[in-house]
Write a protein that holds these residues in place. Sequence first.
Motif, short mmCIF file in Angstrom:
data_model
loop_
_atom_site.label_atom_id
_atom_site.label_comp_id
_atom_site.label_asym_id
_atom_site.label_seq_id
_atom_site.Cartn_x
_atom_site.Cartn_y
_atom_site.Cartn_z
N VAL A 9 14.98 59.42 37.81
CA VAL A 9 13.76 59.01 38.51
C VAL A 9 13.88 59.36 39.99
CG1 VAL A 9 12.36 57.03 39.21
CG2 VAL A 9 13.19 57.21 36.85
N LEU A 10 15.05 59.12 40.56
CA LEU A 10 15.25 59.46 41.97
C LEU A 10 15.11 60.96 42.20
CD1 LEU A 10 18.33 57.19 42.79
CD2 LEU A 10 15.94 56.78 43.39
N ALA A 11 15.66 61.76 41.29
CA ALA A 11 15.59 63.21 41.43
C ALA A 11 14.15 63.71 41.31
CB ALA A 11 16.48 63.89 40.39
N LEU A 12 13.42 63.20 40.30
CA LEU A 12 12.03 63.62 40.14
C LEU A 12 11.17 63.15 41.31
CD1 LEU A 12 11.64 62.92 36.32
CD2 LEU A 12 11.64 65.15 37.45
N TRP A 13 11.46 61.97 41.85
CA TRP A 13 10.75 61.48 43.03
C TRP A 13 10.98 62.46 44.19
CZ3 TRP A 13 10.29 55.60 44.09
CH2 TRP A 13 9.47 55.37 45.20
N ALA A 14 12.23 62.89 44.36
CA ALA A 14 12.54 63.82 45.44
C ALA A 14 11.83 65.15 45.27
CB ALA A 14 14.06 64.05 45.52
N LEU A 15 11.59 65.54 44.02
CA LEU A 15 10.89 66.80 43.75
C LEU A 15 9.38 66.67 43.90
CD1 LEU A 15 12.94 68.00 40.66
CD2 LEU A 15 12.76 69.17 42.86
N GLY A 16 8.88 65.47 44.25
CA GLY A 16 7.46 65.29 44.50
C GLY A 16 6.70 64.65 43.38
N GLU A 17 7.39 63.87 42.55
CA GLU A 17 6.73 63.17 41.46
C GLU A 17 7.01 61.67 41.57
OE1 GLU A 17 7.38 64.83 37.58
OE2 GLU A 17 7.72 66.83 38.40
N PRO A 18 6.49 61.01 42.60
CA PRO A 18 6.76 59.58 42.79
C PRO A 18 6.14 58.70 41.71
CG PRO A 18 5.10 60.33 44.34
CD PRO A 18 5.61 61.56 43.66
N ASP A 19 5.17 59.26 40.94
CA ASP A 19 4.51 58.44 39.91
C ASP A 19 5.46 58.07 38.78
OD1 ASP A 19 2.22 58.59 41.37
OD2 ASP A 19 1.32 60.21 40.20
N VAL A 20 6.61 58.76 38.69
CA VAL A 20 7.55 58.40 37.62
C VAL A 20 8.19 57.04 37.88
CG1 VAL A 20 8.04 60.82 37.14
CG2 VAL A 20 9.48 59.58 38.76
N ALA A 21 8.15 56.57 39.13
CA ALA A 21 8.77 55.28 39.46
C ALA A 21 7.84 54.15 39.07
CB ALA A 21 9.08 55.22 40.96
N THR A 22 8.40 53.16 38.42
CA THR A 22 7.63 51.99 38.03
C THR A 22 7.51 51.04 39.22
OG1 THR A 22 9.58 50.73 37.36
CG2 THR A 22 8.59 52.21 35.71
N PRO A 23 6.61 50.06 39.14
CA PRO A 23 6.54 49.07 40.21
C PRO A 23 7.88 48.37 40.44
CG PRO A 23 4.57 48.95 38.85
CD PRO A 23 5.48 49.92 38.17
N VAL A 24 8.63 48.17 39.36
CA VAL A 24 9.94 47.54 39.51
C VAL A 24 10.87 48.45 40.31
CG1 VAL A 24 11.98 46.70 38.27
CG2 VAL A 24 9.69 46.19 37.40
N ASP A 25 10.82 49.78 40.01
CA ASP A 25 11.65 50.74 40.75
C ASP A 25 11.30 50.71 42.24
OD1 ASP A 25 12.93 51.61 38.45
OD2 ASP A 25 11.44 53.19 38.07
N ARG A 26 10.00 50.68 42.54
CA ARG A 26 9.56 50.71 43.93
C ARG A 26 10.02 49.44 44.66
NH1 ARG A 26 5.62 54.58 44.93
NH2 ARG A 26 4.92 55.71 43.07
#
Length: 256
Positions: A9-26
């Motif tokens: 999730v951290l890697a995909l977020w870094a690649l520009g896909e923050p939607d993969v993170a759940t509210p709990v992750d955020r």
Amino acid sequence: MVQHVDPEVLALWALGEPDVATPVDRAHLDTCAVCRSERDALAATVETARAAEPLVAPPPVVWERVREQVATEIAAPGPVPAPGASDDAARSDGVVDLAARRRQRRPLAWASAAAGVALLAGVAGGVVWERGRETAPAPAPTPLAVATAALEALPDWPGSTGSAVVEQDGDGAREVVVRVTDAEPTGDGYREVWLLAADLSGMVSLGVLEGDEGTFPVPDGLDLTTYSVVDVSSEPFDGDPVHSGDSIVRGALDPA
């Protein structure tokens, strides 16, 4: 127990896909310095790569490394913990250890995301290499020796000797490199380099020789088949630009 954000999730977020993170992750990222640090490090790599535009194809070795990394992630998922042991292996004082979790679980999504970050870094490296190759100044071509002369002493200067080489660059500009030894002028004077006509009907001053060696531009259009004799004279400080008549060494140019 603190549940860290999945590495993929951290890697995909870094690649520009923050939607993969759940509210709990955020919510967790707001309070966890470890996860934020890892996400920010990956994001910095991506930002650096994308800033190096226009992108060019990376060298083949980059693609090979990406393939190897993905193959490694798929083929070596790590040991499978015994039932009930997973949380104990990954937990330390109520905190899930990221390194332990990675040893236990390396899914294809994480491999692909990591490969994407690595690919962007490799492309950026290719851009830097390509730009460096394009902007690096080309080495100056070595001048070609087109004529040489052995300079011999005149009677009043026994023991003096020297040489002259005419060099021409790729643009056709010419220079004469003159070397003279044991030819210091006596008294208050200096040495001057000349090109003379073979019959001594004309002469052109090239400049003052300081030390044992000097390089002198040849005037554009000067015919070296006519002004084919190199002469070094001893000149007094009398303000007269004409040759003093006191030549130290002299020699005729021959094609190299």
